[in-house]
Structure formats: structure tokens, C-alpha cells
Design a protein around this motif. Structure first.
Motif, PDB file in Angstrom:
ATOM      1  N   GLN A 136       6.044 -12.261  10.227  1.00 21.76           N
ATOM      2  CA  GLN A 136       5.660 -13.389  11.071  1.00 21.76           C
ATOM      3  C   GLN A 136       4.286 -13.185  11.711  1.00 21.76           C
ATOM      4  O   GLN A 136       3.800 -14.069  12.413  1.00 21.76           O
ATOM      5  N   GLN A 163      17.969 -15.778  26.448  1.00 24.41           N
ATOM      6  CA  GLN A 163      17.459 -16.995  25.800  1.00 24.41           C
ATOM      7  C   GLN A 163      15.982 -17.223  26.126  1.00 24.41           C
ATOM      8  O   GLN A 163      15.274 -17.874  25.358  1.00 24.41           O
ATOM      9  N   ALA A 214      10.649 -17.297  19.394  1.00 24.67           N
ATOM     10  CA  ALA A 214      10.771 -18.422  18.474  1.00 24.67           C
ATOM     11  C   ALA A 214       9.484 -19.252  18.456  1.00 24.67           C
ATOM     12  O   ALA A 214       9.052 -19.708  17.391  1.00 24.67           O
ATOM     13  N   LEU A 231      17.828 -11.437  15.943  1.00 24.48           N
ATOM     14  CA  LEU A 231      16.460 -11.555  15.438  1.00 24.48           C
ATOM     15  C   LEU A 231      16.146 -10.389  14.510  1.00 24.48           C
ATOM     16  O   LEU A 231      16.790  -9.337  14.579  1.00 24.48           O
ATOM     17  N   ALA A 254      14.309 -15.160  23.527  1.00 19.81           N
ATOM     18  CA  ALA A 254      14.482 -15.861  22.247  1.00 19.81           C
ATOM     19  C   ALA A 254      13.491 -17.013  22.130  1.00 19.81           C
ATOM     20  O   ALA A 254      12.884 -17.213  21.067  1.00 19.81           O
ATOM     21  N   ALA A 255      13.314 -17.768  23.203  1.00 18.97           N
ATOM     22  CA  ALA A 255      12.400 -18.912  23.180  1.00 18.97           C
ATOM     23  C   ALA A 255      10.947 -18.452  23.015  1.00 18.97           C
ATOM     24  O   ALA A 255      10.180 -19.068  22.263  1.00 18.97           O
ATOM     25  N   GLY A 275       7.279 -17.767  16.093  1.00 27.18           N
ATOM     26  CA  GLY A 275       7.730 -17.731  14.707  1.00 27.18           C
ATOM     27  C   GLY A 275       8.783 -16.680  14.398  1.00 27.18           C
ATOM     28  O   GLY A 275       9.194 -16.554  13.241  1.00 27.18           O
ATOM     29  N   VAL A 276       9.243 -15.935  15.393  1.00 28.90           N
ATOM     30  CA  VAL A 276      10.298 -14.941  15.165  1.00 28.90           C
ATOM     31  C   VAL A 276      11.632 -15.612  15.484  1.00 28.90           C
ATOM     32  O   VAL A 276      11.921 -15.891  16.639  1.00 28.90           O
ATOM     33  N   ARG A 277      12.400 -15.853  14.423  1.00 27.51           N
ATOM     34  CA  ARG A 277      13.688 -16.545  14.587  1.00 27.51           C
ATOM     35  C   ARG A 277      14.767 -15.816  13.816  1.00 27.51           C
ATOM     36  O   ARG A 277      14.489 -15.112  12.862  1.00 27.51           O
ATOM     37  N   ALA A 278      15.997 -16.073  14.218  1.00 24.47           N
ATOM     38  CA  ALA A 278      17.161 -15.470  13.518  1.00 24.47           C
ATOM     39  C   ALA A 278      17.311 -16.056  12.143  1.00 24.47           C
ATOM     40  O   ALA A 278      16.901 -17.134  11.849  1.00 24.47           O
TER      41      ALA A 278
END
Length: 165
Positions: free
Chosen positions: A99, A152, A159, A73, A155-156, A162-165
Motif C-alpha cells: 500500500q 476503530q 483505511a 489488517l 482502523a479509519a 489504503g491499509v484495509r482488511a
């Protein structure tokens, strides 16, 4: 601290080095040790030291940074201050300006009985702070130790904001 960082995996070494830097350890001296020592783990320590920062204010923030990095990220700004029309709101653990996302690691100590004041008063103050933060438009994402144990989950959460790789 250097010996401990040399013996630990990257995640734990960063937590140790962040705490050391926050307490005033000299980064240049540590880099000198990493460059001059005969340790097999010199590259590992140098890598952790390069990643380490005194801006992480707790082990949970340090580990969060590592997990965010491992997830690929974007790197957040640490300890960003926010203000509104009433003045200073507070500093946040993590800030992704592109973001418009604030990230906050919540450890149990903040809301427990080890700190001065009643836990319910600290919780209420944190709620009012978050309301003001939301009033200046960013999304606020909070996570806890369990979310770091299963990356994860973090990450979820990020995400969804709005924060994504």
C-alpha cells in the motif's frame, strides 16, 4: 516476565514479552517454559510469545501491533529503513509495502522533556524526517495512545491511507 505474561490479557502480555525480547530474553527458553509449565495459561503465553518480537521499540508500538492484528489488517514490516538521494532518512515503526504506507506511533515522551535536547528541536527534526519520507512517495500515517484506546480510530486512519482488511 513469564509469570507476568501468564497473568495478563493477550495485549498486555505481548507488550511485556516484546520488552523482554528487546532486552535480550531468550525466546527458546521462554518457549521451553511455556511448553513445560503447569500453568493453566500456557496456551495464552505461547500465543503471545509467538506474536512477540524484539523489533517493537516501545509499549505503544507493541500495542499498535496487537490492535492492527485484532483489526484483521495486514501485518506490517517493522523497523523498515528508508533512504533517498541524500542517504539514510531513518527507520519507521511500521511499513506496508503493497500500500506504500508508513505508520508511526507517537508517544508523548518523544516530544516531552524527559529526553535530551529541546522538545522543539526534536519536533523540528521529526518534521524534516517526515518530509524526506514523503519525498520517496509513501503515505505517512501517525497515531497516538488515544487512537489505540478506540481501535476503530486507528482502523479509519489506516483505511484512509489504503491499509484495509
Amino acid at each position: 516476565m513469564f509469570d507476568l505474561a501468564a497473568a495478563l490479557p493477550f495485549r498486555d502480555a505481548v507488550v511485556v514479552l516484546d520488552a523482554g525480547l528487546r532486552a535480550g530474553a531468550n525466546r527458546r527458553f521462554l518457549q521451553h517454559l511455556a511448553g513445560a509449565s503447569g500453568y493453566r495459561a500456557v496456551r495464552r503465553v505461547a500465543r503471545a510469545l509467538e506474536f512477540a518480537t524484539p523489533l517493537a521499540e516501545s509499549p505503544g508500538e507493541s500495542l499498535s501491533r496487537v490492535v492492527i492484528h485484532e483489526l484483521g489488517l495486514p501485518a506490517p514490516i517493522l523497523q523498515q529503513e528508508f533512504r533517498d538521494g541524500r542517504g539514510f532518512i531513518g527507520r519507521v515503526d511500521f511499513w506496508w509495502p503493497e500500500q506504500q504506507v508508513i505508520g508511526e506511533f507517537d508517544g508523548a515522551i518523544k516530544y516531552g522533556t524527559r529526553l535530551p535536547g529541546a522538545p522543539e528541536d526534536r519536533l523540528w527534526q521529526e518534521k524534516l524526517r517526515e518530509d524526506r519520507l514523503r519525498g520517496v512517495n509513501p503515505k505517512v500515517v501517525r497515531w497516538v495512545w488515544d487512537d489505540l484506546k478506540v481501535p476503530q480510530r486507528l482502523a479509519a486512519l489506516l483505511a484512509a491511507a489504503g491499509v484495509r482488511a
